[in-house]
Design a protein around this motif. Structure first.
Motif, PDB file in Angstrom:
ATOM      1  N   GLN A  56      20.600  13.701  -8.465  1.00 57.54           N
ATOM      2  CA  GLN A  56      21.414  14.361  -7.474  1.00 57.54           C
ATOM      3  C   GLN A  56      20.670  15.206  -6.415  1.00 57.54           C
ATOM      4  O   GLN A  56      20.635  16.919  -5.862  1.00 57.54           O
ATOM      5  CB  GLN A  56      21.918  15.028  -7.858  1.00 57.54           C
ATOM      6  CG  GLN A  56      22.916  14.479  -8.807  1.00 57.54           C
ATOM      7  CD  GLN A  56      24.382  15.445  -9.077  1.00 57.54           C
ATOM      8  OE1 GLN A  56      24.064  16.647 -10.029  1.00 57.54           O
ATOM      9  NE2 GLN A  56      25.477  14.911  -8.552  1.00 57.54           N
ATOM     10  N   ILE A 116      11.422   6.982  -4.021  1.00 60.94           N
ATOM     11  CA  ILE A 116      11.447   8.640  -3.127  1.00 60.94           C
ATOM     12  C   ILE A 116      10.066   7.985  -1.880  1.00 60.94           C
ATOM     13  O   ILE A 116       9.739   8.430  -1.074  1.00 60.94           O
ATOM     14  CB  ILE A 116      10.433   9.790  -3.481  1.00 60.94           C
ATOM     15  CG1 ILE A 116      12.378  10.158  -4.249  1.00 60.94           C
ATOM     16  CG2 ILE A 116      10.258  10.981  -3.089  1.00 60.94           C
ATOM     17  CD1 ILE A 116      12.157  10.913  -5.027  1.00 60.94           C
ATOM     18  N   ARG A 162      12.421   5.651   0.436  1.00 63.78           N
ATOM     19  CA  ARG A 162      12.804   6.441   1.077  1.00 63.78           C
ATOM     20  C   ARG A 162      11.819   6.144   2.158  1.00 63.78           C
ATOM     21  O   ARG A 162      12.819   6.388   2.896  1.00 63.78           O
ATOM     22  CB  ARG A 162      12.769   7.792   0.508  1.00 63.78           C
ATOM     23  CG  ARG A 162      13.393   8.403   1.153  1.00 63.78           C
ATOM     24  CD  ARG A 162      13.463   9.984   0.177  1.00 63.78           C
ATOM     25  NE  ARG A 162      13.975  11.067   1.161  1.00 63.78           N
ATOM     26  CZ  ARG A 162      13.196  12.134   2.448  1.00 63.78           C
ATOM     27  NH1 ARG A 162      12.220  11.721   2.301  1.00 63.78           N
ATOM     28  NH2 ARG A 162      14.383  13.118   2.265  1.00 63.78           N
ATOM     29  N   VAL A 168      13.130   2.762   3.743  1.00 65.51           N
ATOM     30  CA  VAL A 168      14.582   2.887   5.145  1.00 65.51           C
ATOM     31  C   VAL A 168      13.929   3.734   6.056  1.00 65.51           C
ATOM     32  O   VAL A 168      14.615   3.285   7.044  1.00 65.51           O
ATOM     33  CB  VAL A 168      15.535   3.211   3.873  1.00 65.51           C
ATOM     34  CG1 VAL A 168      15.676   2.194   2.338  1.00 65.51           C
ATOM     35  CG2 VAL A 168      15.228   4.469   4.059  1.00 65.51           C
ATOM     36  N   HIS A 191      25.875   7.883  -7.702  1.00 66.03           N
ATOM     37  CA  HIS A 191      24.560   7.125  -8.040  1.00 66.03           C
ATOM     38  C   HIS A 191      24.729   5.493  -6.529  1.00 66.03           C
ATOM     39  O   HIS A 191      24.846   4.757  -6.538  1.00 66.03           O
ATOM     40  CB  HIS A 191      24.131   7.236  -9.783  1.00 66.03           C
ATOM     41  CG  HIS A 191      24.672   6.269 -10.410  1.00 66.03           C
ATOM     42  ND1 HIS A 191      24.850   4.765 -10.006  1.00 66.03           N
ATOM     43  CD2 HIS A 191      25.287   6.916 -10.776  1.00 66.03           C
ATOM     44  CE1 HIS A 191      25.523   4.730 -11.156  1.00 66.03           C
ATOM     45  NE2 HIS A 191      26.396   5.614 -11.549  1.00 66.03           N
ATOM     46  N   PHE A 215      22.942  10.878   6.218  1.00 64.98           N
ATOM     47  CA  PHE A 215      22.465  10.992   7.368  1.00 64.98           C
ATOM     48  C   PHE A 215      22.055   9.833   8.088  1.00 64.98           C
ATOM     49  O   PHE A 215      20.959   8.837   6.673  1.00 64.98           O
ATOM     50  CB  PHE A 215      21.136  12.464   7.331  1.00 64.98           C
ATOM     51  CG  PHE A 215      21.753  13.517   6.873  1.00 64.98           C
ATOM     52  CD1 PHE A 215      21.729  14.557   8.199  1.00 64.98           C
ATOM     53  CD2 PHE A 215      21.748  13.554   5.395  1.00 64.98           C
ATOM     54  CE1 PHE A 215      21.878  15.740   7.343  1.00 64.98           C
ATOM     55  CE2 PHE A 215      21.966  14.981   5.565  1.00 64.98           C
ATOM     56  CZ  PHE A 215      22.049  16.121   5.902  1.00 64.98           C
ATOM     57  N   GLU A 223      20.955   6.202   5.713  1.00 63.19           N
ATOM     58  CA  GLU A 223      22.284   5.865   5.107  1.00 63.19           C
ATOM     59  C   GLU A 223      22.107   4.531   6.486  1.00 63.19           C
ATOM     60  O   GLU A 223      22.642   3.382   5.189  1.00 63.19           O
ATOM     61  CB  GLU A 223      23.510   7.165   6.042  1.00 63.19           C
ATOM     62  CG  GLU A 223      25.122   5.872   4.926  1.00 63.19           C
ATOM     63  CD  GLU A 223      25.171   5.160   6.253  1.00 63.19           C
ATOM     64  OE1 GLU A 223      25.848   4.107   6.134  1.00 63.19           O
ATOM     65  OE2 GLU A 223      25.062   4.982   7.975  1.00 63.19           O
TER      66      GLU A 223
END
Ligand code: FAD
Length: 508
Positions: free
Chosen positions: A266, A306, A310, A313, A364, A398, A402
């Motif tokens: 989270q 991450i 992350r 994307v 999740h 965001f 997303e």
């Protein structure tokens, strides 16, 4: 005459070079505006957490001696738009220049760039240091390749940053421990306690409601469970690394009734508003492995999300905007079912994922991808509507992160840029990875008939509807062949069951 420096609500980075020392000739500007609250119907907790974290950040800046102009949502002179407010402030202060940190959203970036071109004073963008790569970093690395693959980027970044490396070799001799992960969770080890702080933001919620902002979901304003300061975010990171990270890997893909978090961190909210830097999260996880506190498979699995996904994307987003959010490769047009907005459905897995989303502003990855996303995909829902839902309902939503996840990975709306094959699955997957089916009125083993789990008929109906496209697709052709092998009457029954399910689920 001061220089105005804009800090957006997702740029709460105290370590930005701007903030090294206070300067009398700089006025930092932060603002709560309707153009941000209204571009999607956001979860109430998302609006509250962002505004509350912004207010804490403004106070932290003041404590360090910076000059800050903070415009609350209900300020009488608030023009409710970033550029309009900047314009007014620049005039009022006789500013000599305006500076902003590159926004992560195309929409705001375009608005500020447009203004910069016609503003009567210099308007300049500066780099952020929120990611490992600059905006075009992924394009620069992968641009020449025929197909972009996340794994290429991930390995390069592991080498460059020396993350989980033994010299030139990946730690443990493998880059990827996915095969050791992907286990269902059978109740042990127990889900660790929720380490997040709670905040009473009822006064802020009253202000947001008074302003008439349309939100969705539980505000939880008496005990808002999200970190609002860097110290709180760091404490949450510590608790995650100690208690959940050791089990993250094996249960990364598990689904469990009544367990909204399992072993997930989270931390996406803190990362996305930049209270935490991705590299510090990565290093903290690696240290836990080096200290013998967490197994390599878990740590590698977590770091890949991450360091790999992350960053990847974000690169997809900047390489394909504008226009990416309008993609619809499968020409899907069904409206998203009404119950995505209230959780009122008799499919147990969807009820759990959506109910929890509305209650917690969180689900999740596997819930997002294989439950709500998978259903919308096989039901043929309009990806633009699916995108609007995901952009609103999650605390971490965001557009830069997303949109590629929703339109690319989950809805295959970009025709395979993000995902080598559509993440479409029948009930067998859901049954294998979780326990929702046990409490569901539908039978996951049946494909046809009123009691059959709709995921089954819709899955095959999806294959049938896109038979021509997928017949030659390397990773889907086998499913098309399986479909074609079914006897005619079975295929008819499947398609009828799918139609009935869509009607029953108020989709037709
Ligand atoms: P953990 O499971 O603990 O993972 C650790 C971190 O890795 C996350 O905090 C996140 O920063 C990063 N991460 C993991 N998966 C991804 C991914 N696929 N892409 C980018 N970063 C990732 N993530 C968002 O941050 N914002 C979104 O709006 C968002 N929308 C999504 C929509 C769909 C349809 C799907 C399938 C995924 C989406 N994700 C989004 C990615 C992912 O589901 C979330 O980052 C994750 O669930 C956040 O929870 P966590 O912090 O507990 O993650």
């Amino acid at each position: 005459a001061p220089t105005l420096r804009l800090i957006l609500g997702d740029q709460l980075d105290l370590d930005h070079p701007w903030l090294r020392e206070p300067r009398a000739d700089v006025l930092y500007v932060m603002m709560e505006v309707r153009s941000e609250t209204d571009y999607a119907r956001h979860h109430a907790q998302k609006v509250l957490a962002i505004f509350a974290a912004m207010r804490s950040f403004a106070n932290a800046l003041r404590r360090r001696g910076h000059r800050v102009r903070y415009i609350p949502l209900d300020h009488p002179h608030n023009r409710q738009d970033v550029v309009a407010n900047l314009q007014a402030l620049a005039q009022a202060h006789g500013a000599q220049a305006v500076e902003y940190q590159q926004p992560d959203e195309w929409r705001l970036d375009a608005a500020l760039r447009r203004w910069a071109q016609q503003a009567p004073l210099p308007v300049r963008a500066v780099e952020t240091r929120h990611f490992l790569l600059p905006r075009d970093g992924v394009t620069r690395r992968l641009g020449a390749r025929r197909r972009w693959v996340m794994e290429h980027l991930y390995r390069a970044l592991r080498r460059e940053h020396g993350v989980l490396m033994n010299g030139e070799q990946p730690a443990g001799g493998r880059w990827n421990f996915d095969a050791d992960n992907r286990q269902p969770w059978r109740g042990q080890p127990p889900e660790p306690p929720d380490p997040r702080p709670r905040h009473d933001v009822r006064a802020l919620w009253a202000m947001v409601r008074q302003a008439g902002v349309a939100t969705v979901g539980e505000p939880a304003a008496a005990a808002l469970p999200w970190p609002l300061t860097r110290a709180e975010a760091l404490a949450q990171l510590d608790a995650f690394v100690e208690q959940a990270l050791p089990h993250f890997g094996p249960y990364q893909d598990a689904l469990a009734e009544g367990r909204p978090r399992l072993f997930h961190s989270q931390l996406s909210f803190a990362l996305n508003v930049k209270l935490l830097h991705p590299l510090e999260v990565i290093c903290r996880a690696e240290d836990a492995w080096r200290a013998g506190c967490a197994p390599l498979a878990s740590v590698e699995g977590f770091i890949r999300q991450i360091l790999g996904w992350r960053e990847y994307v974000r690169g997809i987003y900047w390489a394909h905007m504008p226009g990416y959010t309008e993609r619809n490769a499968l020409a899907h047009t069904r409206p998203l079912p009404r119950w995505y907005w209230d959780g009122d459905t008799d499919l147990a897995c969807l009820r759990a994922a959506i109910g929890q989303t509305l209650r917690d502003a969180y689900a999740h990855h596997i819930q997002r991808l294989m439950v709500t996303g998978n259903f919308a995909l096989i039901a043929g829902c309009d990806p633009a509507e699916v995108h609007r839902w995901y952009l609103g309902v999650y605390i971490d939503a965001f557009e830069w992160v997303e949109a590629p996840n929703t339109l690319g990975m989950s809805q295959w709306a970009d025709g395979g840029l993000m995902a080598t094959k559509p993440y479409a699955a029948s009930a067998a997957y859901l049954q294998r990875m979780g326990d929702h089916c046990r409490g569901c009125r539908y039978d996951p083993r049946r494909r046809t008939g009123a009691d059959a789990c709709p995921f089954n008929a819709l899955y095959w109906d999806f294959i049938a509807r896109h038979e021509a496209r997928f017949a030659t697709h390397p990773r889907m052709a086998m499913m098309v062949r399986q479909w074609r092998k079914l006897p005619d009457d079975e295929r008819r029954a499947v398609r009828q069951t799918a139609q009935a399910a869509l009607q029953l689920l108020e989709l037709d």
